[in-house]
Design an enzyme around this catalytic site. Sequence first.
Site, short mmCIF file in Angstrom:
data_model
loop_
_atom_site.label_atom_id
_atom_site.label_comp_id
_atom_site.label_asym_id
_atom_site.label_seq_id
_atom_site.Cartn_x
_atom_site.Cartn_y
_atom_site.Cartn_z
N ASP A 84 0.56 -1.21 0.18
CA ASP A 84 -0.33 -0.41 -0.25
C ASP A 84 0.95 1.31 0.23
O ASP A 84 2.53 1.00 0.29
CB ASP A 84 -1.23 -0.18 0.98
CG ASP A 84 -0.24 -0.12 2.81
OD1 ASP A 84 1.22 0.10 2.56
OD2 ASP A 84 -0.83 -0.30 3.11
N HIS A 400 1.54 -9.18 -3.38
CA HIS A 400 0.00 -7.98 -2.99
C HIS A 400 0.86 -6.30 -3.23
O HIS A 400 1.31 -6.61 -2.25
CB HIS A 400 -0.17 -8.56 -2.10
CG HIS A 400 -1.83 -7.90 -1.69
ND1 HIS A 400 -2.83 -7.40 -2.29
CD2 HIS A 400 -1.74 -6.78 -1.31
CE1 HIS A 400 -4.09 -7.28 -1.88
NE2 HIS A 400 -3.22 -6.51 -0.97
N ASP A 438 0.80 -18.46 -5.16
CA ASP A 438 0.73 -17.03 -5.77
C ASP A 438 0.13 -16.21 -6.13
O ASP A 438 0.10 -16.14 -7.78
CB ASP A 438 2.35 -16.94 -6.86
CG ASP A 438 2.89 -16.12 -6.98
OD1 ASP A 438 3.41 -15.08 -6.61
OD2 ASP A 438 4.03 -16.73 -7.70
N GLU A 447 1.83 -10.37 0.57
CA GLU A 447 2.33 -9.27 0.44
C GLU A 447 3.69 -9.17 1.52
O GLU A 447 4.28 -10.39 1.33
CB GLU A 447 1.21 -8.65 1.16
CG GLU A 447 1.64 -7.05 1.09
CD GLU A 447 0.20 -6.50 1.99
OE1 GLU A 447 0.28 -4.90 1.57
OE2 GLU A 447 -0.21 -6.93 3.08
#
Length: 986
Positions: A84, A400, A438, A447
């Site tokens: 993020d 991720h 994956d 992540e």
Amino acid sequence: MRKFYSFAIIISLLVTGLFIHTPKAEAAGYNYGEALQKAIMFYEFQRSGKLPENKRDNWRGDSGLNDGADVGLDLTGGWYDAGDHVKFNLPMAYSQTMLAWAAYEAEEALERSGQMGYLLDAIKWVSDYLIKCHPSPNVFYYQVGDGHLDHSWWGPAEVMQMDRPAYKVDLANPGSTVVAEAAAALASAAVVFADRDPAYAATCIQHAKELYNFAEITKSDSGYTAASGFYDSHSGFYDELSWAGVWLYLATGDETYLNKAEQYVAYWGTEPQTNIISYKWAHCWDDVHYGACLLLAKITGKQIYKEAIERHLDYWSVGYNGERVHYTPKGLAWLDSWGSLRYATTTAFLASVYADWEGCSREKAAIYNDFAKQQIDYALGSSGRSYVVGFGVNPPKRPHHRTAHSSWADSMSVPDYHRHVLIGALVGGPGKDDSYTDDINNYINNEVACDYNAGFVGALAKMYEDYGGSPIPDLNAFEEITNDEFFVMAGINASGQNFIEIKALLHNQSGWPARVADKLSFRYFVDLTELIEAGYSASDVTITTNYNAGAKVTGLHPWNEAENIYYVNVDFTGTKIYPGGQSAYRKEVQFRIAAPQNTNFWNNDNDYSFRDIKGVTSGNTVKTVYIPVYDDGVLVFGVEPEGGSGENNSSISITNATFDKNPAKQENIQVVMNLNGNTLNGIKYGNTYLREGTDYTVSGDTVTILKSFLNSFDTSTVQLIFDFSAGRDPVLTVNIIDTTTSASIVPTTADFDKNPDASRDVKVKLVPNGNTLLAVKKDGEALVLGRDYSIDGDEVTIFREYLADQPVGRVTLTFDFDRGTDPVLTINITDSRQVETGVIQIQMFNGNTSDKTNGIMPRYRLTNTGTTPIRLSDVKIRYYYTIDGEKDQNFWCDWSSVGSNNITGTFVKMAEPKEGADYYLETGFTDGAGYLQPNQSIEVQNRFSKADWTDYIQTNDYSFSTNTSYGSNDRITVYISGVLVSGIEP
């Protein structure tokens, strides 16, 4: 860097002679140099703010440039947390401290590997930011970005548009945990910069002292609220106060901080219903008392800290008080589902640091080093796959991570692949049964995060320190651009005898790097010959819009009046178009081009921009190069028609290209120029003109950039400016990459016996793959050609005279080639003159004494009771049992004091079954296990199971014993050089 140890500890160590540790004998297993450099590079992809000119990639750009503006401060910089774009200062400061700890503990290895400079850059990137976050003594901004807003959008950092508020703690609303962690980070930065940049170190110390005081006088986290649900402080702040106190002591030498660090130990967490310091979790962003404990043990030598950290490391390795952290079937020490590898690799770093301390016993050091290597090797691939992006066999390809995925559609499924390789990122890791998917949606296991790599970097530095490796020369992340970044898709909305209405969508799918564009435009070219022949002019043509998402549509404008070529200009200047979602990455316009009413001569077929869209109707669109796209007037996509006037700009057919330095793939780059009435003055790199005929050639409108010129550059991004006599000068961006296949050697391991009767030259076959051997090196020093080795074609001979001068053990020779990764030859040097058959004693017990079990666990202790060393590779141990249902079987060595990687296990089906035995497990040792010296003991802890995990019945097995501690068992047989020396065969 300054290191402080107590005088009493130093005297004790001198007296006991514990400064000398035995070298590690295990084989390297993986290229730790490459893994280390890639794990450090990961942090470059997490950077926020204005990026440096010397960055090693072409897909990250400036981002978060308004961070702090809402509070009137410059809070740019730092790292994005994970996949993020929030800047959470608690895990960020922790991660920076861990990198500084790596620099402190493994300085020589980092310097030798060439990675110290990159690591220092990573540390300073965060420490600079943390200083910005501390504008006054009792104010600290602990977060930039709203986690909920941030997580509601999926796109690259460079184009995020959401509000990014800054959150602070102060005296009225304190946050001792995050403030103390920031103090630790800046103090640790001061430690590593003390000798390199004393002025900067002093600045870090000043801020660290103020932050520590702020945390200490408030002792509350009541104001630390914005990170709730993301990074709550579960362990409280006393562990951070000890941790920061230790680092301030190391940075300043002021024992006040050491005393404070010890003072807060009494407030650390304890195991339930005991006063024992907690030992069953792991050092991490939330709980740093483990690291503080280890450093206090090293600094003070006090038994309380030694016992506490050894209790913790025992729990993670061989077990403590009958309990051990869960292990997966393939050997990962597994603590928790979220970031399992983060905990294992960080504990591996602590284990390596403690094992290399002089205060750690030889026995414990062997255990902890073996544990550390096992966990790092698991991350690198020992389970059959790598968990590090861009490294090893079958690495993760779909982490991720928003920016690496680089979606333009605010969607994890668009595109269905990652546009960028997030080199060096350690993913969360498998489940407790080694299961792993994956998948970009799998944020639990797949992540990545700054804190995931933090301890991993330190552990890899320790692996490189012990086992070496070959960092990749000039590692970079300059990628080939794999899709058009700007383009138009168009189709026919409607048409008639005097008009055509075009539906056009202008796309921004930029990714190298992603960028917000607010000066995009495109041109639709028409041929008015039929209209002019009918007695009309361009002024008789009307342009109207039906639907318009922000463009200014004008025209017709002349392009080549002699050929009756004109264009409609569709200019989105002032409208942001960026790869951030369906309504953001493309803008639609519908415009009609109409001849006068009641005419019927309009002909679309001769229009330049009509070529690809003929027949494309019913709302459909196609991509077309004949509707060129411009950014601030510069052509960025498509091909213009010849003979343009207007601004009199020249253009080139391509603006991005890739050149591969691999000799097998080197190709000239051809560029077609649209001169538009201009002439080419030359081509410039910077302010220097290329040499025509040497660096490039011109034939008509075609320029050829020669591969000999392009090959002179290192891997990088090169911009070549086409200098025309008038108008804007277009730029060709060339991404220089190198996919050269590295050289290899056969074999990569060899044996050499110093016994003159058995010694032989070691011959190595070179597989150059187009590379040139420059030297053969040991520990960075070149061997002397002709004296130490010879070269005959593709064969290198290492002379036995050179090898005879080397000590018994392992010698690593690096074959230094001009390109690619340098292969390594490991030679195991022995001396058979030293070996005589010794006297050996074996004791054993079963780690699992259940009548029925899916795993048999024989534990051995071997002791040399003779007077001469025993070469362990000559030793074999047999455990006899019944298989109870024929199945494939799997073997693991959970731990050995000579290294689990040096233990082999072979299942042998007996030709003639005996009572209680139709199989035996033969345990052996590799050359790396070395020698069992007189009066020395070693331990081996094995485990084996059937492939389908069905049960064995142990009670009828020949070698089964109910011992739960080491004792005699004459039904275990031991052989030296094939001769039975202990036990009774069935």
